[in-house]
Design a protein around this motif. Structure first.
Motif, PDB file in Angstrom:
ATOM      1  N   ARG A 162       0.637  -0.823  -0.029  1.00  0.00           N
ATOM      2  CA  ARG A 162      -0.192  -0.442  -0.018  1.00  0.00           C
ATOM      3  C   ARG A 162       0.602   1.427   0.431  1.00  0.00           C
ATOM      4  O   ARG A 162       1.044   2.199  -0.953  1.00  0.00           O
ATOM      5  N   TYR A 169      -4.142 -13.953   4.137  1.00  0.00           N
ATOM      6  CA  TYR A 169      -5.146 -12.547   3.818  1.00  0.00           C
ATOM      7  C   TYR A 169      -6.530 -13.330   3.235  1.00  0.00           C
ATOM      8  O   TYR A 169      -6.142 -14.700   2.604  1.00  0.00           O
ATOM      9  N   ALA A 183     -11.970 -10.278   2.229  1.00  0.00           N
ATOM     10  CA  ALA A 183     -12.375  -8.788   2.354  1.00  0.00           C
ATOM     11  C   ALA A 183     -10.844  -8.173   2.422  1.00  0.00           C
ATOM     12  O   ALA A 183     -10.902  -6.960   1.592  1.00  0.00           O
ATOM     13  N   ALA A 184      -9.477  -8.699   2.155  1.00  0.00           N
ATOM     14  CA  ALA A 184      -8.135  -7.761   2.349  1.00  0.00           C
ATOM     15  C   ALA A 184      -7.945  -7.339   0.719  1.00  0.00           C
ATOM     16  O   ALA A 184      -7.793  -6.122   0.163  1.00  0.00           O
ATOM     17  N   ALA A 197     -10.475  -7.860  -1.453  1.00  0.00           N
ATOM     18  CA  ALA A 197     -11.550  -6.672  -1.838  1.00  0.00           C
ATOM     19  C   ALA A 197     -11.033  -5.066  -1.666  1.00  0.00           C
ATOM     20  O   ALA A 197     -10.985  -3.464  -2.070  1.00  0.00           O
ATOM     21  N   GLN A 198     -10.673  -4.983  -0.455  1.00  0.00           N
ATOM     22  CA  GLN A 198     -10.436  -3.249   0.354  1.00  0.00           C
ATOM     23  C   GLN A 198      -8.950  -2.782  -0.425  1.00  0.00           C
ATOM     24  O   GLN A 198      -9.091  -2.004  -0.866  1.00  0.00           O
ATOM     25  N   ALA A 254     -10.096  -1.525  -3.901  1.00  0.00           N
ATOM     26  CA  ALA A 254     -10.964  -0.813  -3.911  1.00  0.00           C
ATOM     27  C   ALA A 254      -9.836   0.510  -3.415  1.00  0.00           C
ATOM     28  O   ALA A 254     -10.136   1.759  -3.993  1.00  0.00           O
ATOM     29  N   GLU A 255      -9.264   0.242  -2.454  1.00  0.00           N
ATOM     30  CA  GLU A 255      -7.953   1.259  -2.008  1.00  0.00           C
ATOM     31  C   GLU A 255      -7.719   1.482  -3.750  1.00  0.00           C
ATOM     32  O   GLU A 255      -7.046   2.779  -4.345  1.00  0.00           O
ATOM     33  N   SER A 296      -9.666   4.134  -5.654  1.00  0.00           N
ATOM     34  CA  SER A 296      -9.433   5.274  -5.805  1.00  0.00           C
ATOM     35  C   SER A 296      -7.598   6.396  -5.010  1.00  0.00           C
ATOM     36  O   SER A 296      -7.744   7.794  -5.743  1.00  0.00           O
TER      37      SER A 296
END
Length: 124
Positions: free
Chosen positions: A32, A57, A60-61, A63-64, A67-68, A71
């Motif tokens: 990240r 992981y 959900a990790a 998918a997050q 999304a990040e 963004s």
């Protein structure tokens, strides 16, 4: 310029050699941070193949993370895949169908923790 990242994120160490330089930051956090270091650069297209180790992981990790990524690089054509390019035939298909027709330089990273830093990006 096209951004191409192809990584496998895991907490496993594949070498027992320790230079004393490795941090305790997990691979996803380092990834990240690395992605954030690229947000000021301008890319015509972005391809991120980021496979998360299921031993470390969950869905959900993943998918997050996706999304990040969307963004961070909003406004730039982006392809995110949760599987990395691994087999030679996968690489050939990707190169033939995507990179070669674009005829642009490629900023490639196969590492999750190589942060980009430069005081002048004119050469890019």
């Amino acid at each position: 310029m096209i951004l191409l990242i192809n990584v496998f994120l895991t907490s496993k160490r594949f070498s027992s050699f320790d230079r004393g330089l490795l941090s305790d930051v997990d691979a996803l956090t380092a990834f990240r941070f690395m992605l954030h270091s690229l947000t000021d650069l301008r890319f015509s297209q972005i391809f991120i193949f980021a496979e998360l180790d299921p031993d470390n992981y969950d869905a959900a990790a993943a998918a997050q993370l996706e999304a990040e990524v969307h963004s961070h690089f909003a406004g730039t054509p982006l392809t995110f895949r949760s599987k990395r390019l691994l087999q030679l035939q996968d690489w050939r298909t990707f190169l033939d169908d995507t990179l070669l027709p674009a005829n642009e330089p490629v900023f490639y990273s196969g590492n999750h923790d190589h942060v980009f830093m430069d005081s002048n990006t004119d050469v890019l």
